[in-house]
Design a protein around this motif. Structure first.
Motif, mmCIF file in Angstrom:
data_model
loop_
_atom_site.group_PDB
_atom_site.id
_atom_site.type_symbol
_atom_site.label_atom_id
_atom_site.label_comp_id
_atom_site.label_asym_id
_atom_site.label_seq_id
_atom_site.Cartn_x
_atom_site.Cartn_y
_atom_site.Cartn_z
ATOM 1 N N CYS A 1 -31.123 107.063 45.872
ATOM 2 C CA CYS A 1 -29.972 107.267 46.734
ATOM 3 C C CYS A 1 -29.577 105.698 46.457
ATOM 4 O O CYS A 1 -28.710 104.881 47.478
ATOM 5 C CB CYS A 1 -30.153 107.252 47.675
ATOM 6 N N ASN A 2 -30.128 104.752 44.811
ATOM 7 C CA ASN A 2 -29.367 103.906 45.066
ATOM 8 C C ASN A 2 -27.900 103.037 44.722
ATOM 9 O O ASN A 2 -27.304 104.031 43.641
ATOM 10 C CB ASN A 2 -29.997 102.666 44.277
ATOM 11 N N PRO A 3 -27.009 102.945 45.509
ATOM 12 C CA PRO A 3 -25.425 102.720 45.278
ATOM 13 C C PRO A 3 -24.891 102.374 43.668
ATOM 14 O O PRO A 3 -24.175 102.284 43.461
ATOM 15 C CB PRO A 3 -24.515 102.588 46.591
ATOM 16 N N PHE A 4 -26.159 101.560 43.228
ATOM 17 C CA PHE A 4 -25.786 100.691 42.450
ATOM 18 C C PHE A 4 -25.107 99.659 42.289
ATOM 19 O O PHE A 4 -24.917 98.420 41.842
ATOM 20 C CB PHE A 4 -26.304 101.430 40.853
ATOM 21 N N ASP A 5 -23.746 99.995 42.444
ATOM 22 C CA ASP A 5 -22.392 99.006 42.156
ATOM 23 C C ASP A 5 -21.419 99.007 43.544
ATOM 24 O O ASP A 5 -21.093 100.506 43.604
ATOM 25 C CB ASP A 5 -21.793 99.628 40.931
ATOM 26 N N LEU A 6 -21.903 98.403 44.101
ATOM 27 C CA LEU A 6 -21.553 97.723 46.014
ATOM 28 C C LEU A 6 -20.015 98.260 45.975
ATOM 29 O O LEU A 6 -19.286 98.809 47.084
ATOM 30 C CB LEU A 6 -21.559 96.884 46.196
ATOM 31 N N VAL A 7 -19.279 97.598 44.283
ATOM 32 C CA VAL A 7 -17.699 97.671 44.863
ATOM 33 C C VAL A 7 -17.231 99.002 44.782
ATOM 34 O O VAL A 7 -16.070 99.471 45.493
ATOM 35 C CB VAL A 7 -17.236 96.595 43.006
#
Length: 415
Positions: free
Chosen positions: A246-252
């Motif tokens: 469940c990694n968001p990868f791109d927090l922006v």
């Protein structure tokens, strides 16, 4: 979604000769990230086929440079359809909320260790009680990194812990500053960009058990931190494998999506959890001065409020956007499609396809930290757990020089 990577294109240190595998997945995404380096593709052996892998069910998306190398290891899981649990799995929000509040929590007795960091901060490590004497010194170690504000009491952490422990693995949960009742001793608290605490934990664990192979699994923000570490820090060579879930990868992008529609509920909930931790330790921030806005952080309605008042100032960023941009694990890779917190559009598919040591598996449903599917649904472990541990066990067997089949491994777990 599962993403498996062996080489990351943007390392800031010299390539590792034997980098670790990592499985990363978000509820509908599970990722296997293998070897965070620019190393050449992993060599094959007698038990791993390099033929084009096609034996996965059409309900799954499977891609990546290491697909043909590692997918055969978990083909028993990939060959089945992803069948979400009736009603619960039909809506990403229902599934996410159900998993967070109604999934059972295995009862495990843990022994806590407080670790003082070099900057006088404090993190805690929760080990399975009694394992220090019960398990051999060379038992493989699984280091677990919970999500934002999470800890060893979370159901998804406990389920993975129990499954690994039942295989004879030594398991330790890394609780970040202030999380899971960890003490807070400095103004610097949780950050998605700070890797120093993880580095000290890795060194501590490896020095305690020098004969054991170390593996890592992280969820959500914990996965984001783990992937950054594997792609950026020299200490990554200490890992023999890793999993990111469940990694968001791109927090922006994640921040943008958290400000829309029903996702605002998650935004407020996460902000409330962080501000709750802060309120327990407000004395540390009395008369702190500078750009801090402690009242804003302590009464945060969104994650951006909290980060503006505390996080970005503590770690020297000029703005929240700069902090988020510098905390993106996607920068070090060159996650299910309905994950409300880790958006599908943030998956660096092109980079994963080109990476000879990466595999991405995306499930059609799952929510965030949900995956209410499979034979253990609805209250048992997430759909991903058996696959993750079969993958880890395969890596450990190879390092130990054994060639056991994953079918036998799975039977022993269920027994």
């Amino acid at each position: 979604m599962i993403t498996s990577m062996a080489a990351t294109p943007h390392l800031t240190h010299s390539p590792l000769s034997n980098p670790p595998p990592l499985i990363k997945h978000a509820p509908p995404r599970l990722r296997l990230r293998l070897r965070p380096t620019r190393a050449t593709p992993i060599s094959t052996n007698a038990t791993t086929t390099t033929d084009q892998f096609k034996d996965y069910h059409p309900s799954l998306e499977v891609l990546g440079g290491a697909r043909d190398l590692f997918c055969p290891v978990i083909k028993t899981h990939l060959g089945r359809p992803y069948d979400h649990y009736p009603v619960l799995g039909a809506n990403c929000h229902v599934e996410t909320i159900y998993a967070a509040f109604f999934r059972n929590i295995p009862d495990v007795k843990l022994k806590r260790e407080c670790l003082r960091t070099s900057d006088d901060g404090t993190v805690t490590l929760d080990w399975v009680s009694g394992d220090a004497k019960k398990l051999p010194d060379n038992s493989p170690i699984l280091l677990l990194l919970p999500g934002l504000s999470g800890g060893s009491d979370d159901s998804y952490v406990r389920h993975m812990l129990v499954r690994a422990r039942n295989k004879g693995w030594r398991v330790v949960v890394f609780n970040s500053r202030g999380c899971a009742d960890s003490p807070v001793t400095t103004p610097q608290m949780y950050s998605g960009s700070f890797l120093g605490d993880l580095d000290e934990v890795v060194n501590h664990v490896v020095n305690r058990y020098p004969k054991a192979n170390l593996y890592g699994a992280g969820w959500s923000m914990g996965a984001n931190i783990l992937v950054q570490y594997l792609g950026k820090e020299a200490g990554a060579r200490r890992f023999s494998g890793a999993v990111s879930l469940c990694n968001p990868f791109d927090l922006v992008m994640s921040d943008e999506d958290l400000c829309k529609g029903f996702n605002k509920i998650y935004n407020r909930s996460l902000a409330k959890a962080l501000s709750g931790i802060l309120k327990k330790h407000l004395m540390l921030f009395e008369d702190i001065g500078g750009e801090y806005n402690i009242p804003l952080a302590a009464n945060a309605q969104t994650l951006r409020d909290y980060d503006e008042g505390l996080t970005r100032v503590s770690f020297g960023f000029k703005s929240v956007d700069e902090y988020l941009q510098n905390s993106c694990s996607a920068n070090y890779i060159k996650y299910a499609k309905n994950d409300p917190i880790a958006p599908d559009r943030a998956i660096p598919r092109a980079d994963i396809k080109e990476n000879p040591n990466c595999v991405l598996i995306v499930t059609p449903k799952g929510g965030h930290l949900g995956w209410v599917a499979g034979e253990n649904a609805p209250q048992g472990c997430p759909w991903t757990d058996p696959m993750v541990m079969d993958f880890f066990q395969h890596l450990e067997n190879e390092k130990a020089g054994t060639r056991q089949g994953t079918g036998n491994l799975l039977q022993s777990v269920e027994a």
